[in-house]
Write a protein that holds these residues in place. Structure first.
Motif, PDB file in Angstrom:
ATOM      1  N   UNK A 236      -0.527  -1.179  -3.794  1.00  0.00           N
ATOM      2  CA  UNK A 236      -0.329  -2.202  -2.761  1.00  0.00           C
ATOM      3  C   UNK A 236      -0.537  -3.596  -3.342  1.00  0.00           C
ATOM      4  N   UNK A 237      -1.582  -3.740  -4.160  1.00  0.00           N
ATOM      5  CA  UNK A 237      -1.815  -5.041  -4.800  1.00  0.00           C
ATOM      6  C   UNK A 237      -0.686  -5.378  -5.767  1.00  0.00           C
ATOM      7  N   UNK A 238      -0.218  -4.375  -6.523  1.00  0.00           N
ATOM      8  CA  UNK A 238       0.881  -4.628  -7.450  1.00  0.00           C
ATOM      9  C   UNK A 238       2.164  -5.014  -6.740  1.00  0.00           C
ATOM     10  N   UNK A 239       2.467  -4.357  -5.612  1.00  0.00           N
ATOM     11  CA  UNK A 239       3.679  -4.702  -4.861  1.00  0.00           C
ATOM     12  C   UNK A 239       3.609  -6.113  -4.299  1.00  0.00           C
ATOM     13  N   UNK A 240       2.424  -6.545  -3.912  1.00  0.00           N
ATOM     14  CA  UNK A 240       2.297  -7.902  -3.367  1.00  0.00           C
ATOM     15  C   UNK A 240       2.486  -8.968  -4.440  1.00  0.00           C
ATOM     16  N   UNK A 241       2.356  -8.574  -5.709  1.00  0.00           N
ATOM     17  CA  UNK A 241       2.504  -9.540  -6.801  1.00  0.00           C
ATOM     18  C   UNK A 241       3.900  -9.551  -7.406  1.00  0.00           C
ATOM     19  N   UNK A 242       4.803  -8.706  -6.918  1.00  0.00           N
ATOM     20  CA  UNK A 242       6.180  -8.735  -7.420  1.00  0.00           C
ATOM     21  C   UNK A 242       6.861  -9.998  -6.898  1.00  0.00           C
TER      22      UNK A 242
ATOM     23  N   UNK B 278       0.149  -0.395  14.063  1.00  0.00           N
ATOM     24  CA  UNK B 278       0.713  -1.070  12.910  1.00  0.00           C
ATOM     25  C   UNK B 278       0.163  -0.534  11.603  1.00  0.00           C
ATOM     26  N   UNK B 279       0.307  -1.351  10.551  1.00  0.00           N
ATOM     27  CA  UNK B 279      -0.056  -0.922   9.203  1.00  0.00           C
ATOM     28  C   UNK B 279      -1.546  -0.662   9.062  1.00  0.00           C
ATOM     29  N   UNK B 280      -2.373  -1.359   9.836  1.00  0.00           N
ATOM     30  CA  UNK B 280      -3.823  -1.154   9.723  1.00  0.00           C
ATOM     31  C   UNK B 280      -4.203   0.288  10.012  1.00  0.00           C
ATOM     32  N   UNK B 281      -3.609   0.868  11.047  1.00  0.00           N
ATOM     33  CA  UNK B 281      -3.913   2.259  11.392  1.00  0.00           C
ATOM     34  C   UNK B 281      -3.427   3.199  10.294  1.00  0.00           C
ATOM     35  N   UNK B 282      -2.196   3.021   9.841  1.00  0.00           N
ATOM     36  CA  UNK B 282      -1.651   3.908   8.816  1.00  0.00           C
ATOM     37  C   UNK B 282      -2.448   3.815   7.519  1.00  0.00           C
ATOM     38  N   UNK B 283      -2.821   2.609   7.121  1.00  0.00           N
ATOM     39  CA  UNK B 283      -3.592   2.470   5.886  1.00  0.00           C
ATOM     40  C   UNK B 283      -4.958   3.133   6.014  1.00  0.00           C
TER      41      UNK B 283
ATOM     42  N   UNK C 251       3.712  -0.998   2.881  1.00  0.00           N
ATOM     43  CA  UNK C 251       3.989  -2.429   2.713  1.00  0.00           C
ATOM     44  C   UNK C 251       5.160  -2.896   3.573  1.00  0.00           C
ATOM     45  N   UNK C 252       5.734  -1.967   4.358  1.00  0.00           N
ATOM     46  CA  UNK C 252       6.863  -2.317   5.213  1.00  0.00           C
ATOM     47  C   UNK C 252       6.359  -2.760   6.595  1.00  0.00           C
ATOM     48  N   UNK C 253       7.239  -3.421   7.331  1.00  0.00           N
ATOM     49  CA  UNK C 253       6.918  -3.880   8.681  1.00  0.00           C
ATOM     50  C   UNK C 253       7.171  -2.735   9.669  1.00  0.00           C
ATOM     51  N   UNK C 254       6.104  -2.254  10.309  1.00  0.00           N
ATOM     52  CA  UNK C 254       6.238  -1.151  11.270  1.00  0.00           C
ATOM     53  C   UNK C 254       6.370  -1.646  12.710  1.00  0.00           C
ATOM     54  N   UNK C 255       6.386  -2.950  12.920  1.00  0.00           N
ATOM     55  CA  UNK C 255       6.476  -3.490  14.279  1.00  0.00           C
ATOM     56  C   UNK C 255       7.857  -4.033  14.614  1.00  0.00           C
ATOM     57  N   UNK C 256       8.797  -3.912  13.656  1.00  0.00           N
ATOM     58  CA  UNK C 256      10.178  -4.375  13.874  1.00  0.00           C
ATOM     59  C   UNK C 256      10.227  -5.828  14.311  1.00  0.00           C
ATOM     60  N   UNK C 257       9.339  -6.637  13.755  1.00  0.00           N
ATOM     61  CA  UNK C 257       9.322  -8.058  14.086  1.00  0.00           C
ATOM     62  C   UNK C 257       8.509  -8.413  15.305  1.00  0.00           C
TER      63      UNK C 257
ATOM     64  N   UNK D 158       2.388   5.890  -4.957  1.00  0.00           N
ATOM     65  CA  UNK D 158       3.400   4.827  -5.010  1.00  0.00           C
ATOM     66  C   UNK D 158       4.270   4.853  -3.756  1.00  0.00           C
ATOM     67  N   UNK D 159       4.698   6.039  -3.347  1.00  0.00           N
ATOM     68  CA  UNK D 159       5.529   6.141  -2.140  1.00  0.00           C
ATOM     69  C   UNK D 159       4.746   5.672  -0.922  1.00  0.00           C
ATOM     70  N   UNK D 160       3.474   6.082  -0.838  1.00  0.00           N
ATOM     71  CA  UNK D 160       2.645   5.652   0.287  1.00  0.00           C
ATOM     72  C   UNK D 160       2.476   4.134   0.298  1.00  0.00           C
TER      73      UNK D 160
END
Length: 546
Positions: free
Chosen positions: A431-437, A201-206, A145-151, A138-140
């Motif tokens: 990740x799928x559950x967070x996207x559906x909140x 970005x997120x692709x590498x971390x995932x 799901x956060x933005x790692x590029x600061x916009x 859950x923590x991962x």
């Protein structure tokens, strides 16, 4: 005109044609064609699935032993033994028999002699890591799901520059304190992952988090076996300098000061117990948790205190903990009775949410209990033990032999399992559950001035409760079935059976000792356990999870 007449004639002919079912011969031919295509799959299921399952059920009630009934002993035959195999599961030494010491076997001795119950306990011990693995997933998922590029743009460039500066400072600090090569390797790897993640970005971390899930299992186990090596393993090479520092600190202070951490751990444990009971009390008051659901959740939270009274490591001071926990329970019960119920609820309302919360908290309470026990015995471990002028335990703390120590093998395999499970399919489900909140819920929380913790507890967690309950039940089923590969590759079930799980026990009895009848009985009991968990999920999974 001729074309119109022809069309009318065709229409009348179609209307005049009889409409009905196709001929039986055509239907049978189509059925035979379809079955001919399905025949290989059907035959494979019958031969390799249905027949072995039914055959193993029959074997469970026999004494089939390949060392006794084989081609070299034609006089021996397989006999029906009824429930003898099932009885042996729980009491290998029968009540009333005479043991090796010439004493009559009692009920408790008969039960404690059961290898099945012992290895079932090992399986349950490994399953205690499930809440940690689920929480880590859950923590991962939240982090990924956060933005790692600061916009993006200039902010992203500044972020990468800050990461390079931070990594450089950390590496220089490690070099300045004279860190070992292994520590530098670990720190350097962490800094590299940080920088590549900021750039990719997120692709590498995932990808990094999910890598342990699809890497070949045996290769991973061999890698961890080398990591856990007592002499050359990176874990011990990194841990030993830390233990040397702790030994120096403990030796420099009076034993009472170090042992005060024992009671500090008790205080934290009791504070957590008070907080959890208050949460359950509020949930019950607000109608989110029924009476039976509340009682079951509280019972789980009481298990660490009951274990403290039975565990030899905490027995000297367990009465303090038990008395304080009983006082807290009585106080919370009185507050619940005085406050009453604001909203009515059924007895089983919110059972899933209550159990998941209590199980997560229970594992944390057991960790606090273990750390408190370590603090109590820490001064003695640092001083060492000398008996009749002979050094039994050398002074100072020494990195353990992870896979060869009876008390360290299970935690070592558990930690490896948690590491692999954090980035597994559980993370993808979260990740799928967070996207559906719904975003509107977060907007409403921000308008109300909710803190990040309040947003998680009141918005994210309730929305993820069904996903969490599904993950937990599936993980429980996998935990009951698992443990074979790691035990087979890394420890062979040792030392002294400390890492033997039910699945590995079935392998030992069936393929190493040749007791096919007894192994089949163990397998069917394991099936019944898993089936019971599945029924529990079917009963409460969708009905009582908020």
């Amino acid at each position: 005109m001729a074309e119109t007449t022809s069309t009318a004639i065709d229409a009348r002919a179609e209307q005049a044609a009889p409409v009905g079912p196709p001929p039986k011969s055509s239907t049978r031919r189509e059925l035979a064609t379809g079955l001919s295509f399905l025949a290989p799959n059907i035959l494979g299921v019958l031969v390799f699935v249905i027949f072995p399952v039914v055959f193993s059920l029959g074997m469970a009630f026999t004494n089939w032993d390949l060392t006794q009934q084989n081609m070299f002993k034609p006089e021996a035959s397989v006999e029906f033994t009824g429930l003898d195999n099932l009885i042996e599961l729980t009491t290998e030494n029968r009540v009333g028999d005479v043991n090796a010491d010439g004493q009559t076997v009692g009920l408790w001795e008969a039960i404690s002699s059961s290898r099945f119950l012992r290895f079932f306990g090992n399986t349950l011990f490994f399953m205690m890591g499930i809440p940690l693995a689920v929480g880590g997933s859950l923590i991962a998922a939240i982090l990924l799901s956060q933005d790692t590029r600061a916009g993006g743009g200039r902010n992203h460039a500044w972020l990468i520059g800050g990461g390079v500066l931070l990594s450089s400072c950390v590496l220089l600090a490690a070099l300045g304190i004279g860190a070992s090569a292994m520590v530098l390797l670990v720190v350097g790897t962490g800094c590299g992952i940080l920088l590549m993640g900021l750039a990719g970005g997120l692709t590498f971390y995932r990808t990094v988090f999910y890598t342990p899930h699809f890497v070949t299992g045996v290769a991973t186990f061999v890698l961890w076996k080398n990591l856990y090596s007592k002499q050359t393993g990176p874990i011990n090479n990194t841990l030993q300098p830390i233990l040397d520092g702790v030994s120096g600190m403990v030796a420099a202070v009076p034993p009472g000061v170090a042992r005060s951490l024992h009671f500090l751990g008790y205080a934290l444990l009791l504070g957590l117990f008070w907080k959890l009971l208050a949460i359950l009390r509020r949930m019950h008051r607000d109608g989110d948790l029924g009476r039976i659901a509340t009682a079951l959740s509280v019972a789980l939270l009481c298990l660490p205190f009951l274990a403290a009274g039975l565990w030899y490591a905490t027995a000297p001071t367990a009465w303090i903990l038990l008395a304080a926990a009983g006082t807290i329970a009585i106080a919370q019960t009185a507050m619940a009775l005085r406050g009453g119920d604001r909203f009515p609820s059924t007895a089983m309302e919110g059972l899933g949410s209550g159990l998941v919360l209590s199980i997560f908290a229970m594992v944390g309470m057991f960790i606090l209990l273990g750390l408190s026990a370590v603090a109590w015995y820490l001064p003695g471990l640092v001083e060492g033990e000398v008996v009749d002028g002979v050094v039994v335990d050398a002074p100072g703390l020494e990195a353990p032999s992870w896979l060869n120590g009876y008390h360290y093998a299970k935690p070592a395999l558990m930690f490896m399992g948690i590491w692999g499970a954090i980035g597994s399919n559980n993370m993808l489900l979260y990740l799928a559950g967070l996207s559906n909140v719904p975003g509107e819920l977060y907007e409403a929380a921000d308008i109300d001035g909710a803190t990040p913790l309040s947003r998680f507890w009141n918005v994210t967690w309730p929305q993820l409760a069904p996903t969490t309950f599904f993950i937990f039940v599936m993980s429980t089923i996998g935990g009951l079935q698992g443990g074979f590969e790691a035990a087979r590759v890394m420890t062979q079930g040792g030392p002294a059976g400390s890492t033997t799980t039910l699945s590995y026990f079935i392998y030992q009895e069936g393929f190493e000792t040749g007791r096919l009848g007894f192994a089949s009985a163990v397998a069917w009991v394991l099936f019944l356990l898993i089936f019971a968990v599945t029924l529990f999920n079917w009963k409460f999974g969708n009905k009582y999870v908020d």
